[in-house]
Design a protein around this motif. Structure first.
Motif, PDB file in Angstrom:
ATOM      1  N   VAL A  53       0.758  -1.269  -0.141  1.00  0.00           N
ATOM      2  CA  VAL A  53      -0.071   0.000  -0.047  1.00  0.00           C
ATOM      3  C   VAL A  53       0.947   1.229   0.026  1.00  0.00           C
ATOM      4  O   VAL A  53       1.778   1.288   0.865  1.00  0.00           O
ATOM      5  CB  VAL A  53      -0.995   0.105   1.181  1.00  0.00           C
ATOM      6  N   GLY A  54       0.648   2.053  -1.016  1.00  0.00           N
ATOM      7  CA  GLY A  54       1.387   3.234  -1.082  1.00  0.00           C
ATOM      8  C   GLY A  54       0.845   4.622  -0.692  1.00  0.00           C
ATOM      9  O   GLY A  54      -0.420   4.846  -1.577  1.00  0.00           O
ATOM     10  N   TYR A  55       0.914   5.268   0.182  1.00  0.00           N
ATOM     11  CA  TYR A  55       0.244   6.522   0.647  1.00  0.00           C
ATOM     12  C   TYR A  55       1.171   7.920   0.392  1.00  0.00           C
ATOM     13  O   TYR A  55       2.589   7.761   0.168  1.00  0.00           O
ATOM     14  CB  TYR A  55      -0.279   6.320   2.066  1.00  0.00           C
ATOM     15  N   LYS A  56       0.592   9.035   0.351  1.00  0.00           N
ATOM     16  CA  LYS A  56       1.521  10.213   0.358  1.00  0.00           C
ATOM     17  C   LYS A  56       0.500  11.309   0.596  1.00  0.00           C
ATOM     18  O   LYS A  56      -0.415  11.628   0.085  1.00  0.00           O
ATOM     19  CB  LYS A  56       1.983  10.363  -1.033  1.00  0.00           C
ATOM     20  N   ASN A 115      -2.698   4.246  10.666  1.00  0.00           N
ATOM     21  CA  ASN A 115      -3.362   3.291  10.618  1.00  0.00           C
ATOM     22  C   ASN A 115      -2.853   2.123   9.601  1.00  0.00           C
ATOM     23  O   ASN A 115      -2.847   0.727  10.018  1.00  0.00           O
ATOM     24  CB  ASN A 115      -4.739   3.459  10.373  1.00  0.00           C
ATOM     25  N   PHE A 116      -2.399   2.530   8.551  1.00  0.00           N
ATOM     26  CA  PHE A 116      -1.702   1.688   7.585  1.00  0.00           C
ATOM     27  C   PHE A 116      -0.725   0.919   8.098  1.00  0.00           C
ATOM     28  O   PHE A 116      -0.407  -0.307   8.043  1.00  0.00           O
ATOM     29  CB  PHE A 116      -1.547   2.417   6.374  1.00  0.00           C
ATOM     30  N   ILE A 117       0.317   1.854   8.733  1.00  0.00           N
ATOM     31  CA  ILE A 117       1.480   1.154   9.139  1.00  0.00           C
ATOM     32  C   ILE A 117       1.432   0.392  10.497  1.00  0.00           C
ATOM     33  O   ILE A 117       1.895  -0.765  10.576  1.00  0.00           O
ATOM     34  CB  ILE A 117       2.316   2.473   9.869  1.00  0.00           C
ATOM     35  N   ASP A 129       2.316  -2.779   8.513  1.00  0.00           N
ATOM     36  CA  ASP A 129       3.757  -2.713   8.885  1.00  0.00           C
ATOM     37  C   ASP A 129       4.410  -2.449   7.480  1.00  0.00           C
ATOM     38  O   ASP A 129       4.383  -1.436   7.013  1.00  0.00           O
ATOM     39  CB  ASP A 129       4.052  -3.910   9.573  1.00  0.00           C
ATOM     40  N   ASP A 130       5.522  -3.316   7.371  1.00  0.00           N
ATOM     41  CA  ASP A 130       6.632  -3.049   6.236  1.00  0.00           C
ATOM     42  C   ASP A 130       5.952  -3.307   4.878  1.00  0.00           C
ATOM     43  O   ASP A 130       6.496  -3.213   4.055  1.00  0.00           O
ATOM     44  CB  ASP A 130       7.679  -3.933   6.493  1.00  0.00           C
ATOM     45  N   ARG A 131       4.659  -3.802   4.747  1.00  0.00           N
ATOM     46  CA  ARG A 131       3.964  -3.628   3.331  1.00  0.00           C
ATOM     47  C   ARG A 131       3.371  -2.529   3.007  1.00  0.00           C
ATOM     48  O   ARG A 131       2.829  -2.245   1.916  1.00  0.00           O
ATOM     49  CB  ARG A 131       2.705  -4.747   3.207  1.00  0.00           C
ATOM     50  N   CYS A 132       3.609  -1.264   3.723  1.00  0.00           N
ATOM     51  CA  CYS A 132       3.133   0.067   3.374  1.00  0.00           C
ATOM     52  C   CYS A 132       4.209   0.878   3.389  1.00  0.00           C
ATOM     53  O   CYS A 132       5.218   0.594   4.012  1.00  0.00           O
ATOM     54  CB  CYS A 132       1.834   0.678   4.301  1.00  0.00           C
TER      55      CYS A 132
END
Length: 413
Positions: A185-188, A325-327, A331-334
């Motif tokens: 999952v990529g966020y910004k 919440n993603f982290i 965890d290391d998949r975002c």
């Protein structure tokens, strides 16, 4: 948050085969922009079966589902539905072989090479999990199935039809399948997708016999000079610290080698991450095309927009809340992604209603293929969205997208 989703793991796992089946069905039965009649009916019937208050035919085929569950915030989740006018060449057993007709009557192969079929399937899964676990959340859930993203018309069409008949969201959430290691999952915060504008420019000349050029005003030359000069906008008028792209994807003129035509057409696409850069590029395009026409003694060219997409600029506070919440869950998949140069009409909802929004990416590339491409520095060789070869690693991607939307929604609910 992760504790809540941990409670749902058995339900998520048991739902995955159903979501994959929905995805494959939609993939084999794609529908062009603003013609998503079958897809929207499937989505609407699904929501009705779960107890949502459902409104249909918004912006032609758009669907809105409302589920109220006590006091709390109004959380809007959006998925787009339309496919592309292109042939699929993946050779998958569920590959599209569909043929459709554009709104202007042109027959074309149709396929979901952008991934909107997966977006619909994700949203159907999200709505099912949340509707069956109302004890875990409070507020109002607002599900949107949107038409016409690929032509930049669907969001605005739905907004016009929705008017004041629906609750105003407190947050708007959306996601897109992209290339990247499946399950990530990529966020910004800030700009994550560019503004995108496509322009149709018609130069007016004066036709003549090819042997008598002195009797003409040659629109081919006007278009050619303009095409060269337009490339200087990015290289000479935009700061090197700002990102911008200008592409001339089509030059059309004439029918025969010894006829100087009456007119010529350029079709241009521009991308930028700032409204100020976008406005400057458009004004420069208009200036250059007008001046090149005048330099040849021709009349003013006709300049019109084919479509237009605003910058997708994620709200800082809301992105921070979602990323935490993603982290916590992935965890290391975002990870914090770089912005993409694609464009979306998703942000129209937030812009028109004055509501914060967040948009993020879900990776879909098979792990071994992705890691090999990264190691060899050949990521650009992986078929991406809008490629006839674009495909996803199914199970991992379906699950990650379903989980990501649930994590994001429950951060507010």
């Amino acid at each position: 948050m992760s504790h809540i989703l941990d409670q749902l793991q058995d339900q998520i796992e048991s739902l995955l085969p159903k979501i994959e089946h929905i995805y494959k069905d939609l993939h084999q039965n794609p529908e062009l922009s603003m013609q998503e009649f079958r897809t929207s009916k499937i989505a609407a019937n699904h929501l009705k079966g779960l107890g949502f208050e459902v409104s249909e035919n918004l912006g032609i085929t758009g669907v809105v589902g409302i589920m109220k569950n006590g006091d709390g915030q109004v959380v809007m989740l959006r998925a787009d539905m339309d496919a592309l006018p292109m042939e699929e060449k993946t050779n998958l057993p569920y590959a599209s072989r569909a043929v459709g007709e554009t709104l202007d009557g042109i027959k074309t192969p149709v396929s979901h090479m952008c991934g909107h079929d997966l977006h619909v399937a994700w949203m159907m899964g999200t709505s099912e999990i949340l509707s069956k676990n109302k004890n875990l959340w409070k507020g109002t859930l607002m599900i949107i199935f949107q038409p016409g993203e690929e032509v930049g018309k669907g969001a605005l069409a739905m907004i016009d039809d929705m008017k004041d008949n629906f609750p105003k969201p407190d947050i708007i959430l959306g996601q897109h399948v992209m290339i990247g290691k499946a399950g990530t999952v990529g966020y910004k915060a800030g700009a994550i997708l560019t503004a995108g504008d496509s322009l149709h420019i018609k130069f007016h000349g004066k036709g003549a016999h090819g042997s008598m050029p002195q009797n003409s005003i040659d629109p081919v030359m006007i278009a050619a000079y303009s095409a060269v000069r337009l490339q200087t906008i990015v290289s000479r008028e935009i700061s090197p610290l700002d990102s911008a792209v200008l592409t001339i994807g089509s030059i059309q003129a004439g029918t025969k080698e010894n006829i100087i035509p009456d007119d010529a057409v350029l079709k241009i696409n521009v991308r930028s991450y700032k409204d100020s850069v976008r406005e400057k590029m458009i004004k420069s395009i208009e200036r250059i095309c007008l001046c090149e026409s005048h330099a040849s003694g021709a009349s003013k060219p006709d300049i019109k927009f084919i479509d237009s997409y605003p910058v997708t600029e994620n709200d800082e506070y809301a992105t921070k809340k979602i990323s935490e919440n993603f982290i916590s869950y992935f965890d290391d998949r975002c990870y914090e992604t770089k912005p993409a140069t694609a464009s979306e009409d998703f942000s129209y909802f937030g812009r028109r209603w004055g509501v914060p929004y967040v948009f993020w990416f879900i990776g879909s590339t098979e792990k071994g293929e992705w890691e090999k491409a990264v190691k060899e520095d050949k990521v650009e060789n992986i078929p991406a969205n809008h490629s006839s070869q674009f495909k996803i690693e199914l199970n991992t991607t379906v699950k990650a997208g379903l989980e990501a939307m649930l994590v994001a929604a429950l951060a507010w609910l």
